[in-house]
Scaffold this motif. Structure first.
Motif, PDB file in Angstrom:
ATOM      1  N   ILE A  46      40.426  24.879 -36.349  1.00  0.00           N
ATOM      2  CA  ILE A  46      39.234  25.469 -37.064  1.00  0.00           C
ATOM      3  C   ILE A  46      38.605  26.730 -35.914  1.00  0.00           C
ATOM      4  N   LEU A  47      38.557  26.698 -34.807  1.00  0.00           N
ATOM      5  CA  LEU A  47      38.359  27.967 -34.099  1.00  0.00           C
ATOM      6  C   LEU A  47      39.235  28.937 -34.081  1.00  0.00           C
ATOM      7  N   ARG A  48      40.532  28.641 -33.882  1.00  0.00           N
ATOM      8  CA  ARG A  48      41.644  29.674 -34.064  1.00  0.00           C
ATOM      9  C   ARG A  48      41.657  30.456 -35.583  1.00  0.00           C
ATOM     10  N   MET A  49      41.263  29.564 -36.574  1.00  0.00           N
ATOM     11  CA  MET A  49      41.122  30.137 -37.924  1.00  0.00           C
ATOM     12  C   MET A  49      39.812  31.063 -37.754  1.00  0.00           C
ATOM     13  N   ILE A  50      39.025  30.791 -37.439  1.00  0.00           N
ATOM     14  CA  ILE A  50      37.440  31.496 -37.446  1.00  0.00           C
ATOM     15  C   ILE A  50      37.985  32.813 -36.929  1.00  0.00           C
ATOM     16  N   ALA A  51      38.576  32.747 -35.395  1.00  0.00           N
ATOM     17  CA  ALA A  51      38.995  33.798 -34.564  1.00  0.00           C
ATOM     18  C   ALA A  51      40.200  34.547 -35.153  1.00  0.00           C
ATOM     19  N   GLY A  52      40.687  34.212 -36.160  1.00  0.00           N
ATOM     20  CA  GLY A  52      41.983  35.133 -36.622  1.00  0.00           C
ATOM     21  C   GLY A  52      43.347  34.679 -36.093  1.00  0.00           C
ATOM     22  N   PHE A  53      43.490  33.899 -35.316  1.00  0.00           N
ATOM     23  CA  PHE A  53      44.669  33.560 -34.759  1.00  0.00           C
ATOM     24  C   PHE A  53      45.613  32.702 -35.680  1.00  0.00           C
ATOM     25  N   LEU A  54      44.841  32.015 -36.426  1.00  0.00           N
ATOM     26  CA  LEU A  54      45.774  31.468 -37.524  1.00  0.00           C
ATOM     27  C   LEU A  54      45.037  31.833 -39.049  1.00  0.00           C
ATOM     28  N   GLN A  55      45.762  31.977 -39.918  1.00  0.00           N
ATOM     29  CA  GLN A  55      45.340  32.169 -41.212  1.00  0.00           C
ATOM     30  C   GLN A  55      45.148  30.815 -42.082  1.00  0.00           C
ATOM     31  N   PRO A  56      44.280  30.401 -42.575  1.00  0.00           N
ATOM     32  CA  PRO A  56      44.012  29.184 -43.264  1.00  0.00           C
ATOM     33  C   PRO A  56      44.902  29.169 -44.394  1.00  0.00           C
ATOM     34  N   THR A  57      45.435  28.021 -44.806  1.00  0.00           N
ATOM     35  CA  THR A  57      46.452  27.637 -45.807  1.00  0.00           C
ATOM     36  C   THR A  57      45.690  27.411 -47.051  1.00  0.00           C
ATOM     37  N   GLY A  59      41.345  27.786 -48.743  1.00  0.00           N
ATOM     38  CA  GLY A  59      39.835  28.340 -48.477  1.00  0.00           C
ATOM     39  C   GLY A  59      39.614  29.354 -48.139  1.00  0.00           C
ATOM     40  N   ARG A  60      38.204  29.708 -47.695  1.00  0.00           N
ATOM     41  CA  ARG A  60      38.053  30.996 -47.384  1.00  0.00           C
ATOM     42  C   ARG A  60      36.990  30.857 -46.127  1.00  0.00           C
ATOM     43  N   ILE A  61      37.160  32.098 -45.130  1.00  0.00           N
ATOM     44  CA  ILE A  61      36.379  32.198 -44.129  1.00  0.00           C
ATOM     45  C   ILE A  61      35.789  33.286 -44.198  1.00  0.00           C
ATOM     46  N   LEU A  62      34.295  33.553 -44.123  1.00  0.00           N
ATOM     47  CA  LEU A  62      33.472  34.738 -44.278  1.00  0.00           C
ATOM     48  C   LEU A  62      32.661  34.888 -42.960  1.00  0.00           C
ATOM     49  N   ILE A  63      32.718  36.148 -42.532  1.00  0.00           N
ATOM     50  CA  ILE A  63      31.956  36.290 -41.505  1.00  0.00           C
ATOM     51  C   ILE A  63      30.871  37.454 -42.009  1.00  0.00           C
ATOM     52  N   GLY A  64      29.601  37.407 -41.863  1.00  0.00           N
ATOM     53  CA  GLY A  64      28.890  38.229 -42.363  1.00  0.00           C
ATOM     54  C   GLY A  64      28.864  38.744 -43.835  1.00  0.00           C
ATOM     55  N   ASN A  74      41.583  41.096 -33.457  1.00  0.00           N
ATOM     56  CA  ASN A  74      40.996  42.425 -33.163  1.00  0.00           C
ATOM     57  C   ASN A  74      40.228  43.110 -34.043  1.00  0.00           C
ATOM     58  N   GLN A  75      40.211  42.546 -35.370  1.00  0.00           N
ATOM     59  CA  GLN A  75      39.533  43.043 -36.487  1.00  0.00           C
ATOM     60  C   GLN A  75      38.381  42.266 -36.726  1.00  0.00           C
ATOM     61  N   ARG A  76      38.020  41.226 -36.124  1.00  0.00           N
ATOM     62  CA  ARG A  76      36.759  40.210 -36.429  1.00  0.00           C
ATOM     63  C   ARG A  76      35.871  40.263 -35.379  1.00  0.00           C
ATOM     64  N   PRO A  77      34.565  40.306 -35.825  1.00  0.00           N
ATOM     65  CA  PRO A  77      33.416  40.061 -34.790  1.00  0.00           C
ATOM     66  C   PRO A  77      33.296  39.030 -34.307  1.00  0.00           C
ATOM     67  N   THR A  78      34.416  38.438 -33.399  1.00  0.00           N
ATOM     68  CA  THR A  78      34.306  37.077 -32.822  1.00  0.00           C
ATOM     69  C   THR A  78      35.080  37.229 -31.509  1.00  0.00           C
TER      70      THR A  78
END
Length: 102
Positions: A46-57, A59-64, A74-78
């Protein structure tokens, strides 16, 4: 600046194995949040998906409020600090520290 983090029905499969299934939660900016569970339950995934190291298969992750689909770490505020600290052996101490800041 703090952003909200929202997971909507997030899941992750590795081949036929479902590592994470249908996770939904919201962490508002400035809140303290913990993910607890036994070894192998999907916390790090879950943390790796939030940080962008893995793409979820699934659902969606929204930041801001912005969908993070297709955006790398490198493109996420994490930021993410790994449990076993991994330094790049071919870099100097300064280069290792600066890498995360770039």
């Amino acid at each position: 600046m703090s952003h909200s983090v929202e997971l909507q029905g997030v899941g992750m499969r590795f081949g036929a194995t479902r590592a994470v299934g249908d996770v939904s939660f919201t962490v508002n900016g400035g809140e303290f949040f913990s993910i607890l569970g036994p070894s192998g339950c999907g916390k790090t995934t879950i943390l790796r998906m939030i940080a962008g190291f893995l793409q979820p298969t699934e659902g969606r992750i929204l930041i801001g409020g912005k969908d993070m689909q297709g955006l790398g770490p490198n493109q996420r505020p994490t930021a993410m600090i790994f449990q076993s600290l991994a330094l790049f052996p071919l870099m100097t101490v300064w280069e290792n520290i600066a890498f995360g800041l770039e």
